[in-house]
Design an enzyme around this catalytic site. Structure first.
Site, PDB file in Angstrom:
ATOM      1  NE  ARG A 160      10.259 -32.870 -70.481  1.00 53.68           N
ATOM      2  CZ  ARG A 160       9.107 -32.258 -70.720  1.00 53.68           C
ATOM      3  NH1 ARG A 160       7.950 -32.886 -70.561  1.00 53.68           N
ATOM      4  NH2 ARG A 160       9.108 -31.009 -71.142  1.00 53.68           N
ATOM      5  CG  ASP A 189       9.260 -32.606 -74.391  1.00 51.04           C
ATOM      6  OD1 ASP A 189      10.000 -31.600 -74.440  1.00 51.04           O
ATOM      7  OD2 ASP A 189       8.093 -32.572 -74.006  1.00 51.04           O
ATOM      8  CG  HIS A 261       8.617 -28.903 -75.874  1.00 53.07           C
ATOM      9  ND1 HIS A 261       9.357 -28.807 -74.713  1.00 53.07           N
ATOM     10  CD2 HIS A 261       7.531 -28.112 -75.706  1.00 53.07           C
ATOM     11  CE1 HIS A 261       8.724 -27.988 -73.864  1.00 53.07           C
ATOM     12  NE2 HIS A 261       7.625 -27.545 -74.450  1.00 53.07           N
ATOM     13  CG  ASP A 323       3.600 -27.481 -75.481  1.00 56.17           C
ATOM     14  OD1 ASP A 323       3.843 -28.277 -76.417  1.00 56.17           O
ATOM     15  OD2 ASP A 323       4.105 -27.601 -74.349  1.00 56.17           O
ATOM     16  CD  GLU A 324       5.903 -24.917 -72.126  1.00 56.16           C
ATOM     17  OE1 GLU A 324       5.686 -24.485 -70.987  1.00 56.16           O
ATOM     18  OE2 GLU A 324       6.492 -25.995 -72.343  1.00 56.16           O
ATOM     19  CD1 TRP A 390      -1.453 -25.983 -72.798  1.00 60.42           C
ATOM     20  CD2 TRP A 390      -0.368 -25.763 -70.867  1.00 60.42           C
ATOM     21  NE1 TRP A 390      -0.320 -25.257 -73.043  1.00 60.42           N
ATOM     22  CE2 TRP A 390       0.377 -25.106 -71.872  1.00 60.42           C
ATOM     23  CE3 TRP A 390       0.118 -25.757 -69.557  1.00 60.42           C
ATOM     24  CZ2 TRP A 390       1.576 -24.450 -71.611  1.00 60.42           C
ATOM     25  CZ3 TRP A 390       1.325 -25.096 -69.291  1.00 60.42           C
ATOM     26  CH2 TRP A 390       2.037 -24.459 -70.320  1.00 60.42           C
ATOM     27  CE1 TYR A 415      -1.566 -29.411 -67.444  1.00 64.09           C
ATOM     28  CE2 TYR A 415       0.748 -28.999 -66.997  1.00 64.09           C
ATOM     29  CZ  TYR A 415      -0.309 -29.081 -67.891  1.00 64.09           C
ATOM     30  OH  TYR A 415      -0.094 -28.831 -69.226  1.00 64.09           O
ATOM     31  CG  PHE A 416      -2.999 -35.667 -61.643  1.00 64.19           C
ATOM     32  CD1 PHE A 416      -3.798 -34.559 -61.383  1.00 64.19           C
ATOM     33  CD2 PHE A 416      -3.630 -36.879 -61.867  1.00 64.19           C
ATOM     34  CE1 PHE A 416      -5.173 -34.649 -61.338  1.00 64.19           C
ATOM     35  CE2 PHE A 416      -5.014 -36.988 -61.822  1.00 64.19           C
ATOM     36  CZ  PHE A 416      -5.788 -35.873 -61.565  1.00 64.19           C
ATOM     37  CG  ASP A 417       3.224 -31.669 -63.205  1.00 61.57           C
ATOM     38  OD1 ASP A 417       2.012 -31.351 -63.215  1.00 61.57           O
ATOM     39  OD2 ASP A 417       4.077 -31.045 -63.866  1.00 61.57           O
ATOM     40  CD  GLU A 467       8.925 -31.648 -66.335  1.00 58.25           C
ATOM     41  OE1 GLU A 467       8.680 -30.772 -67.172  1.00 58.25           O
ATOM     42  OE2 GLU A 467       8.035 -32.317 -65.765  1.00 58.25           O
TER      43      GLU A 467
END
Length: 754
Positions: A160, A189, A261, A323-324, A390, A415-417, A467
């Site tokens: 990102r 990604d 991704h 993932d996702e 996660w 999650y440190f975001d 992000e």
């Protein structure tokens, strides 16, 4: 874990070395104090048996304390020695990171089985010398230490937003300082491909740049209009970083995302998709329908990519994402549907399992193992795969119960975001609320596992998605001081019951970060506000890491001064108002000014129950969040919202007595890029006995859409003790939306009546 401390109270000049705790992070497993102290000499003589790189490391970090020399006589101040043979045989894994330090009046002796153990001992010594460098005396002691978990990791997303080789090396230095041993490097990604692959040059020629980037909060849906990139790491740069990490005994685990991704890769090689494209590198954040198509040419491509990746990274594990991955394109793809039939797969989730298993077989053939996010459990886990859990802890539990190793990294704790302080005074973040104390409270071994199953929990990791992190200064802000809490959790010496003691050690560590010019978060100094029930409805409890006597506050929205009201007890909130607070020391403002606006209604502070609980990532404050008098900020998904994935919200509020009202209000959110959808419908009921409920209002999809989720409805004149509000989740996300076929998120905040 029980720790026993033998503290001998010694008066040395005017310095008292007796203390219950040293300012060390992570705290060692065992410390025994003894008589005397080691006087730090001007010329420090090191054992000549230290390796060249250990000497260089020593010079870099200890050269500021004294002049270094090397020798082998009785004058040696730091002695390097092996542990004597143990009566109890130890495995190689147990030996790897075990060390001991004995500090006596004459010398310091490091014992270890391996060079890695000696390196960890050096990190402890660095912190000890930092603590005692002013008085030039270190109390005599014996430290015996080793970590609880084998995997103690930090992740960095460079897709990102990109970070230079020098910045990545700084990141690795931070891990080494606090005894973390794994660097998870997220290299590919939708928004960028960041690793040079010589066989496929278009991956970096095309996939390493995008035409613009989303800026601000996701709900703003605005872009900067500036081309980003090309940014990527050459293979020579990758080798340099891997060596740098290896010299610090840190394993670099690369992540190559698949099957989702994948937009950056598909923009370069569109033939790997289910449709003909064209594709472009994503400019928005979120999840996209176009993914790798499971056809032979795709697997050939990925195998060739992995060949080059495996040559660059000696790590046992290769992270393959997983993932996702939306199934929209696979459902519409003739080849995919034929593959499902041909292989007797149940559905597209089975196809994902087929994809992961095929990749795992190839990676295993190269002598390596795969690890992936917990979605790789979909359709059945590949035979030798490790799981990175996660979405919560359930992925790790499922893996461990099926005898697969797992690394625990649940978003709610790791999650440190997420925001770490009051979202109103923090830089823009992804969402959630994960303060230092919450990270420190985490236990990586789920209570649902028995002792045998718990052996499959390999360790713990925190993740930093970027992000909203544009530069390395912001990276520093987001990981510090939370990295220190993660360090102690992974080491196995965290003690949530004594969090304040840990907080004191963190503040002491800030002196080291200041010397390094690290831009750490100072949220720990700011006022923390917590809404609590009170006889009159609610009260606002204020606290700080400092002396609470220094807190000043106002109720009229003005900025507090040293002459404002002094905080003594939770502040009553009888009506709508704004409380501003700050911490003062020596007459000077020492914290940011915190501000909290309250909107009080007849539900505020009342007893509330939820039939289904929110996702733990968005559950701060629990059900009480919906009656705490705080209206959520749509731009900051921090601690004022509750989030539910795939669940309806059913709330019952007890007024305590029959109460008259005519209006009900609540808010839901829409942020489709993050799978957050407005409620589908809502129903409002009243009751006098909490058993028989009368429907008084139905709110349809159109009304919710027209109101953009900000619901305020007239319900006629009501007089009841209980209010029930059912808010229907949008359900499965429809095709054409990010995350299609997945469960939608429903975000709800304050439910009020007037």
């Amino acid at each position: 874990m029980i720790r026993t401390f033998f503290a001998l109270f010694m008066l040395i000049s005017t310095v008292i070395f007796a203390q219950n705790k040293l300012n060390l992070i992570p705290y060692p497993q065992k410390i025994e104090f003894s008589k005397g102290e080691f006087i730090i000499p001007g010329n420090f003589i090191l054992d000549e048996k230290l390796s060249k790189k250990e000497r260089e490391y020593f010079k870099k970090y200890f050269g500021k304390f004294f002049t270094l020399a090397y020798g082998k006589n009785e004058e040696i101040h730091l002695v390097n020695a092996l542990f004597p043979p143990s009566a109890q045989p130890l495995s190689e894994e147990q030996k790897k990171e075990k060390y001991a330090i004995e500090i006596s009046p004459k010398r310091i002796v490091i014992q270890s089985y391996t060079e890695q153990g000696r390196f960890l001992a050096l990190q402890t010594l660095i912190q000890l010398f930092e603590e005692y460098k002013t008085v030039k005396k270190i109390p005599a002691m014996k430290i015996e230490d080793q970590p609880r978990f084998a995997w103690r990791g930090m992740h960095l997303d460079v897709c990102r937003h990109f970070f230079t080789v020098d910045e990545v090396k700084q990141y690795i230095d931070y891990l080494a300082m606090y005894k973390l041993n794994t660097f998870h490097w997220h290299l590919t990604d939708d928004q960028g491909w960041r690793i040079e692959i010589k066989k496929y040059p278009k991956l970096t020629q095309i996939g390493s740049k995008r035409k613009e980037s989303m800026i601000g909060a996701y709900v703003d849906n605005t872009f900067d209009g500036k081309p980003y990139g090309p940014y990527f790491y050459t293979q020579e740069q990758i080798k340099d970083v891997v060596k740098y990490a290896r010299d610090r005994h840190i394993t670099v685990v690369p992540e190559i995302e698949m099957p989702g991704h994948a937009l950056a890769a598909l923009s370069a090689y569109p033939e790997l998709a289910c449709t003909s494209g064209p594709f472009e590198v994503a400019t928005k954040w979120g999840v996209f329908d176009d993914v790798f198509c499971p056809k032979d040419e795709t697997f050939t491509f990925l195998e060739n990519v992995l060949d080059e990746v495996i040559q660059l990274f000696p790590s046992q594990y290769i992270h393959i994402g997983g993932d996702e991955c939306p199934k929209t394109r696979w459902k519409e793809c003739t080849h995919c549907q034929e593959l499902i039939r041909k292989n007797n797969l149940k559905d597209e989730h089975g196809l994902q399992s087929y994809f992961i298993r095929r990749i795992e077989k190839y990676v295993n053939s190269k002598g390596r193992k795969i690890i992936g996010w917990d979605e790789i459990l979909e359709g059945g886990l590949a035979p030798n795969a490790a799981v990175m859990s996660w979405t919560g802890v359930n992925g790790g539990i499922e893996a461990a119960k099926s005898k697969h190793v797992a690394v625990m990294t649940p978003g709610a704790y790791c999650y440190f975001d997420h925001y770490q302080g009051d979202p109103q005074s923090e830089p823009n973040a992804f969402g959630g609320f994960t303060p230092l104390e919450k990270v420190y409270s985490y236990n990586p071994v789920p209570a649902e596992l028995n002792a045998e199953q718990a052996k499959y929990i390999l360790g713990v990791q925190a993740n930093l998605w970027t992000e909203y992190i544009l530069d390395f200064s912001h990276v520093q802000y987001m990981i510090f001081p939370r990295l220190m809490a993660l360090s102690e959790v992974g080491w196995g010496t965290s003690d949530p019951e004594n969090y304040k003691e840990f907080e004191g050690r963190v503040i002491n560590q800030f002196k080291i970060l200041d010397q390094m010019k690290v831009n750490y978060a100072r949220s720990i100094y700011n006022i923390v506000g917590k809404v609590v029930p009170a006889d009159s409805g609610i009260a606002y409890e204020l606290s700080t890491s400092q002396n609470s006597n220094g807190i000043r506050y106002t109720l009229d929205g003005t900025v507090p001064t040293i002459n404002s009201a002094a905080y003594e007890r939770p502040v009553s909130v009888p009506a709508s108002l704004t409380i501003k607070s700050a911490y003062f020391e020596g007459g000077q403002l020492k914290s940011a000014v915190s501000s909290q606006q309250f909107t009080v209604s007849k539900t505020t502070g009342k007893k509330i129950t939820l039939e289904q609980q929110p996702n733990e990532n968005y559950s701060f404050g629990g059900a009480f969040t919906l009656v705490d008098g705080i209206i959520g900020n749509a731009r900051q998904l921090g601690k004022t919202w509750l989030g539910f994935q795939g669940k309806d919200v059913a709330v019952t509020i007890d007024f305590g007595q029959k109460t008259a009202f005519t209006e009900v209000y609540f808010n839901t959110l829409e942020n489709k890029g993050s799978w957050i959808h407005l409620a589908k419908s809502a129903k409002i009921f009243v009751s006098d006995d909490n058993r028989n409920f009368k429907l008084i209002k139905e709110i349809g999809t159109g009304e919710i859409q027209n109101a953009k989720g900000k619901i305020k409805v007239n319900v006629g004149t009501q007089n009841a003790r209980y209010l029930k509000v059912n808010i229907e989740n949008a359900g499965i996300i429809p095709a054409g939306n990010p995350g299609a076929d997945s469960k939608a998120w429903l975000f709800v905040d304050e439910i009020g009546v007037n």
